[in-house]
Design a protein around this motif. Structure first.
Motif, short mmCIF file in Angstrom:
data_model
loop_
_atom_site.label_atom_id
_atom_site.label_comp_id
_atom_site.label_asym_id
_atom_site.label_seq_id
_atom_site.Cartn_x
_atom_site.Cartn_y
_atom_site.Cartn_z
N UNK A 1 3.89 -3.75 0.99
CA UNK A 1 4.05 -4.70 -0.10
C UNK A 1 2.95 -5.75 -0.07
N UNK A 2 2.59 -6.22 1.10
CA UNK A 2 1.49 -7.21 1.21
C UNK A 2 0.17 -6.60 0.73
N UNK B 1 -3.14 -6.34 -6.19
CA UNK B 1 -2.66 -6.71 -7.52
C UNK B 1 -3.30 -8.02 -7.98
N UNK B 2 -3.63 -8.90 -7.05
CA UNK B 2 -4.36 -10.12 -7.38
C UNK B 2 -5.72 -9.76 -7.98
N UNK C 1 4.05 -17.01 -0.12
CA UNK C 1 5.38 -16.79 0.45
C UNK C 1 5.39 -15.58 1.38
N UNK C 2 4.42 -14.68 1.20
CA UNK C 2 4.33 -13.48 2.03
C UNK C 2 3.24 -13.62 3.08
N UNK D 1 -0.57 1.44 -1.96
CA UNK D 1 0.30 0.51 -1.25
C UNK D 1 1.04 1.19 -0.11
N UNK D 2 1.57 2.37 -0.39
CA UNK D 2 2.32 3.09 0.65
C UNK D 2 1.41 3.50 1.82
N UNK D 3 0.20 3.95 1.48
CA UNK D 3 -0.70 4.47 2.52
C UNK D 3 -1.57 3.39 3.16
#
Length: 222
Positions: free
Chosen positions: A38-39, A45-46, A93-94, A217-219
């Motif tokens: 997710x990070x 995504x930024x 926050x992350x 993201x997953x990889x």
């Protein structure tokens, strides 16, 4: 009889389903997504948002009417003045600082998707650009709605990704999604079968690149 947005999704139904129901989305909904994934997604995504703002600047240049020009201006203004600030706060926050974001290298999936959108808009007209952006503009709202319809989705404090789902199910985002759908439907209703085939190809390619963005993201792909 004219075309509509649903015809675009039907034209690439397998890819659209793979995007909306991707493992990244499922794990986000059932709270099993690795936080590192997710990070990584948040960081990229930024960068995507910055290019998204550039796409709206391109939309302004491509606008044939004052109404379209105003729409493009408002879209770019919303990203630059509001969404990027909210995203920076969300990243904080992350544990991701603004300094971290400023030094980010672009992942290949980010480069592929954003440059495809900008290239499509540069080569084509305003409708081409909107269709290339539609998997993001419309898809994220549909993903939130799909997650809310699934029995496995966890809502509330037990899901660390609750705020993400809440962002895209919000009245504000859903209203923006429906406004985009209205714009697309009005213009798709006027296109010829040959033109629709071209647009469906753009939509399919953009959807496939969205799938790659989730997989990145997953990889944890760079």
């Amino acid at each position: 009889m004219g075309y509509c947005f649903t015809d675009l999704t039907h034209a690439c139904q397998k890819d659209w389903r793979a995007y909306i129901q991707h493992d990244f989305v499922r794990q986000l909904g059932n709270a099993t997504l690795p936080e590192a994934s997710f990070r990584h997604y948040l960081k990229q995504d930024y960068l995507f948002l910055i290019h998204f703002a550039r796409a709206f600047a391109l939309a302004a240049y491509k606008s044939p009417t004052l109404a379209d020009l105003r729409q493009a201006h408002e879209g770019m203004k919303a990203i630059v003045d509001v969404e990027l600030g909210l995203h920076v706060g969300f990243c904080r926050e992350w544990g991701i600082t603004e300094a971290d974001l400023a030094e980010l290298p672009e992942a290949r999936a980010t480069m592929a998707y954003t440059r495809y959108v900008l290239d499509t808009g540069s080569r084509g007209d305003l409708l081409d650009l909107h269709v290339a952006l539609a998997p993001c503009l419309v898809g994220y709202g549909e993903i939130a709605n799909w997650l809310n319809a699934q029995s496995f989705t966890q809502r509330g404090a037990d899901n660390p990704f609750e705020a993400w789902i809440g962002m895209y199910e919000s009245d504000e985002f859903q209203a923006a999604m429906h406004a985009e759908l209205e714009w697309l439907n009005a213009r798709l209703a006027e296109v010829t079968p040959r033109r629709f085939t071209e647009l469906a190809g753009i939509f399919r390619d953009a959807t496939r690149l969205e799938i790659d963005f989730w997989q990145m993201g997953l990889n944890l792909s760079e």
